[in-house]
Design an enzyme around this catalytic site. Structure first.
Site, PDB file in Angstrom:
ATOM      1  N   GLY A   1      37.868 -18.346 -27.987  1.00 28.80           N
ATOM      2  CA  GLY A   1      38.947 -17.834 -27.156  1.00 28.80           C
ATOM      3  C   GLY A   1      39.632 -16.610 -27.724  1.00 28.80           C
ATOM      4  O   GLY A   1      40.563 -16.085 -27.124  1.00 28.80           O
ATOM      5  N   CYS A   2      39.169 -16.142 -28.876  1.00 21.95           N
ATOM      6  CA  CYS A   2      39.710 -14.925 -29.478  1.00 21.95           C
ATOM      7  C   CYS A   2      38.700 -13.803 -29.291  1.00 21.95           C
ATOM      8  O   CYS A   2      37.511 -14.001 -29.527  1.00 21.95           O
ATOM      9  CB  CYS A   2      39.963 -15.118 -30.975  1.00 21.95           C
ATOM     10  SG  CYS A   2      41.225 -16.331 -31.363  1.00 21.95           S
ATOM     11  N   GLN A   3      39.170 -12.636 -28.869  1.00 22.08           N
ATOM     12  CA  GLN A   3      38.281 -11.494 -28.733  1.00 22.08           C
ATOM     13  C   GLN A   3      37.751 -11.065 -30.088  1.00 22.08           C
ATOM     14  O   GLN A   3      36.591 -10.718 -30.221  1.00 22.08           O
ATOM     15  CB  GLN A   3      39.010 -10.322 -28.079  1.00 22.08           C
ATOM     16  CG  GLN A   3      38.535 -10.045 -26.703  1.00 22.08           C
ATOM     17  CD  GLN A   3      39.192  -8.795 -26.126  1.00 22.08           C
ATOM     18  OE1 GLN A   3      40.199  -8.299 -26.605  1.00 22.08           O
ATOM     19  NE2 GLN A   3      38.594  -8.305 -25.073  1.00 22.08           N
TER      20      GLN A   3
END
Length: 138
Positions: free
Chosen positions: A50-52
């Site tokens: 969920g983190c770029q």
């Protein structure tokens, strides 16, 4: 843990920054205080979905029941956000982490209003990732 300020000092330091450019620089400075994360800890299991940016967070439980957190990112601001999350959770037990709502603290910093949507989502993903690791140990 790295030589990070406690929650109160973080709030004071953050409020002393004159503008958001200074606050971003302070966030980056906090990230620079995290110890390096070993290659052995950079596993898919420790990667936060969920983190770029690439983010790894590792949780270990100490003999006294408190939690020790280790983390890293390939992005300087994100690494600073990791440090901020760690400041909130440092010294807490597994149960205390589950019960602790970090959102009011981030609201007090006006952090989410000044982060890009992807960084705000990443910050939420970090908190969820830590809570998931905690839940797996309870």
């Amino acid at each position: 843990m790295a030589n990070l300020p406690d929650k109160d000092k973080l709030l004071r330091n953050f409020s002393r920054c004159g503008n958001w450019e200074e606050k971003y620089l302070y966030i980056i400075e906090l990230g620079g205080q995290l110890p390096p994360l070993s290659a052995e800890m950079r596993t898919p299991d420790n990667r936060i979905a969920g983190c770029q940016s690439q983010v790894w967070i590792v949780l270990s439980t100490q003999a006294d029941g408190s939690v020790q957190l280790y983390g890293d990112s390939d992005a300087a601001i994100v690494k600073g956000l990791i440090a901020m999350v760690f400041i909130l959770y440092q010294g807490l037990t597994l149960a205390e982490i589950v019960a602790y709502d970090v959102r009011p603290f981030f609201d007090a910093l006006a952090l989410t209003q000044h982060l890009t949507p992807s960084r705000s989502q990443g910050l939420e993903a970090m908190v969820r990732g830590i809570r998931a690791q905690v839940a797996a140990r309870q």
